[in-house]
Write an enzyme that holds these catalytic residues in place. Structure first.
Site, PDB file in Angstrom:
ATOM      1  N   ASP A  38     -27.838 -75.515  41.999  1.00 59.61           N
ATOM      2  CA  ASP A  38     -27.055 -75.962  40.853  1.00 59.61           C
ATOM      3  C   ASP A  38     -27.403 -75.208  39.572  1.00 59.61           C
ATOM      4  OD1 ASP A  38     -25.261 -78.083  39.639  1.00 59.61           O
ATOM      5  OD2 ASP A  38     -27.098 -78.474  38.512  1.00 59.61           O
ATOM      6  N   GLU A  95     -24.645 -71.627  41.847  1.00 57.08           N
ATOM      7  CA  GLU A  95     -23.641 -71.980  40.851  1.00 57.08           C
ATOM      8  C   GLU A  95     -24.093 -71.333  39.554  1.00 57.08           C
ATOM      9  OE1 GLU A  95     -21.574 -75.713  38.478  1.00 57.08           O
ATOM     10  OE2 GLU A  95     -23.685 -75.760  39.033  1.00 57.08           O
ATOM     11  N   ASP A 148     -15.817 -69.775  39.776  1.00 56.00           N
ATOM     12  CA  ASP A 148     -15.007 -70.694  38.974  1.00 56.00           C
ATOM     13  C   ASP A 148     -13.725 -70.041  38.471  1.00 56.00           C
ATOM     14  OD1 ASP A 148     -16.525 -73.136  38.966  1.00 56.00           O
ATOM     15  OD2 ASP A 148     -17.988 -72.160  37.687  1.00 56.00           O
ATOM     16  N   ASP A 149     -13.798 -68.753  38.171  1.00 54.04           N
ATOM     17  CA  ASP A 149     -12.632 -68.062  37.622  1.00 54.04           C
ATOM     18  C   ASP A 149     -11.424 -68.136  38.547  1.00 54.04           C
ATOM     19  OD1 ASP A 149     -13.951 -67.408  35.337  1.00 54.04           O
ATOM     20  OD2 ASP A 149     -13.728 -65.247  35.523  1.00 54.04           O
ATOM     21  N   PHE A 150     -11.662 -68.108  39.849  1.00 58.52           N
ATOM     22  CA  PHE A 150     -10.539 -68.196  40.779  1.00 58.52           C
ATOM     23  C   PHE A 150      -9.849 -69.546  40.627  1.00 58.52           C
ATOM     24  CE2 PHE A 150      -8.505 -69.214  44.812  1.00 58.52           C
ATOM     25  CZ  PHE A 150      -7.791 -68.055  45.055  1.00 58.52           C
ATOM     26  N   HIS A 151     -10.644 -70.602  40.554  1.00 54.28           N
ATOM     27  CA  HIS A 151     -10.066 -71.934  40.362  1.00 54.28           C
ATOM     28  C   HIS A 151      -9.286 -72.005  39.062  1.00 54.28           C
ATOM     29  CE1 HIS A 151     -10.215 -75.868  38.320  1.00 54.28           C
ATOM     30  NE2 HIS A 151      -9.881 -76.346  39.502  1.00 54.28           N
ATOM     31  N   HIS A 152      -9.885 -71.548  37.967  1.00 55.12           N
ATOM     32  CA  HIS A 152      -9.246 -71.685  36.652  1.00 55.12           C
ATOM     33  C   HIS A 152      -7.923 -70.906  36.587  1.00 55.12           C
ATOM     34  CE1 HIS A 152     -12.928 -73.547  35.849  1.00 55.12           C
ATOM     35  NE2 HIS A 152     -13.519 -72.657  35.099  1.00 55.12           N
ATOM     36  N   GLY A 182     -14.324 -84.514  39.361  1.00 56.09           N
ATOM     37  CA  GLY A 182     -15.100 -85.578  38.739  1.00 56.09           C
ATOM     38  C   GLY A 182     -15.223 -85.501  37.239  1.00 56.09           C
ATOM     39  N   ASP A 185     -17.100 -80.994  40.565  1.00 56.36           N
ATOM     40  CA  ASP A 185     -17.020 -80.806  39.111  1.00 56.36           C
ATOM     41  C   ASP A 185     -15.583 -80.840  38.619  1.00 56.36           C
ATOM     42  OD1 ASP A 185     -19.576 -80.693  38.001  1.00 56.36           O
ATOM     43  OD2 ASP A 185     -19.875 -78.631  38.653  1.00 56.36           O
ATOM     44  N   GLN A 186     -14.725 -80.075  39.276  1.00 59.26           N
ATOM     45  CA  GLN A 186     -13.348 -79.947  38.803  1.00 59.26           C
ATOM     46  C   GLN A 186     -12.586 -81.266  38.909  1.00 59.26           C
ATOM     47  OE1 GLN A 186     -13.007 -77.372  37.235  1.00 59.26           O
ATOM     48  NE2 GLN A 186     -14.559 -76.039  38.122  1.00 59.26           N
TER      49      GLN A 186
END
Length: 614
Positions: free
Chosen positions: A262, A299, A324-328, A396, A393-394
């Protein structure tokens, strides 16, 4: 595994106890069961106190007493806390579990489909053992690796796990050490790899006794949870042992295949040999001893390729890092409200860059951070990234804990899922995503200290101050908040949920069957933006297998001219086909075959995948 960190049960009712307290001159071991007694410990030159004790069976409970103090303290490296964070520590015999995975050699990182789950909410029972009967459901979907959210002993009965206090002790209400071993053993028997989420950047607030023993924390750096873990200040060696031996513990005693670490960006270390290099050295040595791969996934909020570079050239040595960039980039195109949360994302060109490079923010000025941020990852192989459309995270960290299934419509859900499995990265799903679970994943915890309870509640309200129009966040201490998050296992067999489950299964199968979809070579990817809202991905493999992927995010049909290349394209899957339609009625769909220079009209909100042969 013998080292200075924690108790070591030798056998024959003999246990070696160890306690690091370098600034103390005297430490006493208090055995409280089965027979109460006090035993003085001897100090070595590194500040560790040791004693070997006979006539002490597994399950025996104990505390430490520090000089000048009357309070009994649990062991910072306790292997089990049967009575919670404030109770006695217990001796665990790690040599007698009947493992049945001697032939298990894990699964190469490049071949896994990860599935993040929270033990407490994955099943109604909320235990390690209760996961086992559900493994076949995951296997039938194509999932072959689970990533378990942190299980280190935390205060109370329910928590996300990031408030762990005893980093070596599996949580008692989940089933403790034996329960976790049974789960890992069952997973390996069924061909499922097990990854464990671990937290090294801080220790939970309630029940934390580390500061009573030694300078585990330093005020040199500040992190969101207060003082940072002491990696490079006075007396840091014992803290570095405590952290760097933890991966070995999970790998050796629990047969864990990999760790997700984490928020590595909040563990500060200016040492000549960083904590990450130290961990890398120890894990590498254990790999050779055990004869099986052991993986480390980070992470990171750094957008730095250094995370996965080798320590010999200044890297951190992780095998992969979350992307994370892919998700955003994907989420802001799928949900028009996404721009509010991720103001620096939202263009189709950014999604194209996420496919071909990895990091979207790679040195540009970032409004959210008010500075330039990141570095290019164009040359980093896709097998060094874990991509996702949802995770704890995304989901919750929203006011209402909504999953994507409640934020976008069914067609967009299919589109987003297809985007994930056609990307050149290790895919990760969040539990329930595969069948469009609608239960929220809210933040919950179970502290007992009234001041801490109030502070946590107020902290959550401040965190969502910019989203007051979405309502008040749920009370994290209300048991119902936790219960709302339980998965609805019956849903996966019903209606649109069953269709989505089949959709995910098909996507996973296609990825496994077609080398071009399985390839992590980003040099063999072309991403073409077709204005205003479509992306066309061309991928190929070493054996010249080719795929063409249409990702149309636009609200209208979009026309594309297939480039020349003497290729006959055959359709593999089309999200507008009747079998993926909730009404079982075919809507506008793409042709089964396409030849070069053909004009193709791609329906609105659609993904289609073609394979090409010359």
């Amino acid at each position: 595994m013998r080292n200075n960190t924690g108790p070591y049960f030798i056998g024959n009712n003999t246990c070696m106890f160890s306690c690091w307290a370098p600034e103390k001159q005297k430490v006493t071991l208090r055995i409280v069961s089965p027979k109460e007694r006090d035993i003085p410990m001897e100090k070595d030159d590194m500040g560790y106190f040791h004693v070997n004790v006979a006539d002490i069976p597994p399950g025996a409970e104990y505390y430490f007493m520090l000089e000048g103090e009357k309070e009994l303290l649990p062991d910072p490296a306790s292997n089990f806390q049967p009575h919670g964070v404030h109770g006695a520590s217990a001796v665990v015999n790690h040599h007698t579990f009947p493992w049945e995975d001697a032939a298990w050699k894990s699964i190469p990182l490049e071949d896994i489909v990860l599935y993040e789950l929270h033990i407490g909410t994955f099943t109604e029972e909320g235990t390690f053992d209760a996961v086992i009967p559900r493994l076949d459901d995951l296997i039938s979907t194509g999932i072959n690796a689970i990533e378990i959210m942190p299980v280190a002993q935390f205060s109370g009965e329910r928590n996300w796990g990031y408030d762990g206090v005893f980093l070596y002790a599996p949580h008692v209400t989940y089933g403790g050490p034996e329960g976790l071993k049974r789960l890992v053993n069952a997973c390996h028997q069924k061909g499922i790899a097990v990854y464990l989420d671990v937290v090294y950047n801080h220790v939970g607030p309630e029940g934390n006794v580390l500061h009573r023993y030694a300078p585990y924390f330093t005020s040199r750096y500040k992190i969101p949870w207060g003082d940072a873990m002491n990696m490079d200040d006075r007396w840091a060696d014992g803290v570095r042992d405590y952290i760097s031996n933890n991966p070995l513990y999970w790998f050796e005693y629990y047969h864990i295949d990999g760790l997700r670490v984490d928020a590595i960006h909040t563990l500060y270390d200016s040492s000549a040999v960083s904590i990450w290099e130290l961990i890398n050295q120890k894990v590498k040595s254990l790999r050779e001893t055990l004869g099986r791969p052991l993986y480390l996934i980070a992470e990171s909020d750094l957008n730095s390729p250094r995370v996965t570079q080798q320590p010999i050239i200044g890297g951190m040595g992780f095998d992969a890092q979350w992307l994370d960039d892919f998700h955003h980039a994907l989420y802001t195109l799928a949900d028009s409200r996404g721009k509010r949360r991720y103001e620096d994302y939202g263009s189709m060109h950014q999604l194209a860059k996420a496919y071909t490079d990895g990091f979207v923010l790679s040195g540009e000025f970032v409004k959210f951070r008010k500075r330039r941020f990141g570095r290019s990852s164009a040359g980093v192989g896709g097998n060094h990234f874990v991509a996702f459309t949802q995770n704890h995270d995304q989901v919750g960290n929203r006011v209402k804990g909504e999953r994507l299934s409640l934020l976008v419509d069914f067609e967009r859900l299919k589109l987003v899922a297809g985007a994930l499995f056609t990307a050149p990265y290790i895919p990760l799903l969040f539990m329930g995503e595969e069948y469009a679970e609608e239960a929220p994943f809210l933040f919950f915890c179970d502290h007992q200290n009234p001041e801490l309870i109030n502070a946590t509640r107020e902290g959550r309200k401040k965190e969502f101050a910019d989203f007051r129009d979405e309502g008040e966040p749920a009370d994290p201490f209300d048991r119902n908040t936790f219960l709302q998050c339980k998965l609805n296992w019956l849903a996966r067999r019903q209606g649109r949920h069953a269709i989505m489950l089949r959709w995910y299964s098909e996507l996973i199968s296609l990825r496994k069957e077609h080398p071009a979809l399985r390839s992590y070579n980003k040099d063999n990817i072309q991403a073409e933006v077709i204005e205003p809202g479509m992306l066309v991905i061309h991928r190929k493999s070493k054996d010249k297998n080719k795929v063409m992927v249409f990702l149309n995010f636009a609200e209208h049909d979009t026309t594309y001219r297939v480039p020349a290349g003497n290729v006959l394209w055959k359709k593999l899957i089309d999200s507008r086909d009747a079998r993926w339609n909730t009404e079982n009625i075919a809507s506008a769909f793409l042709p089964s075959e396409i030849t070069e220079t053909n004009f193709v009209t791609v329906p609105a909100i659609c993904i289609a995948i073609y394979t090409g042969a010359q």
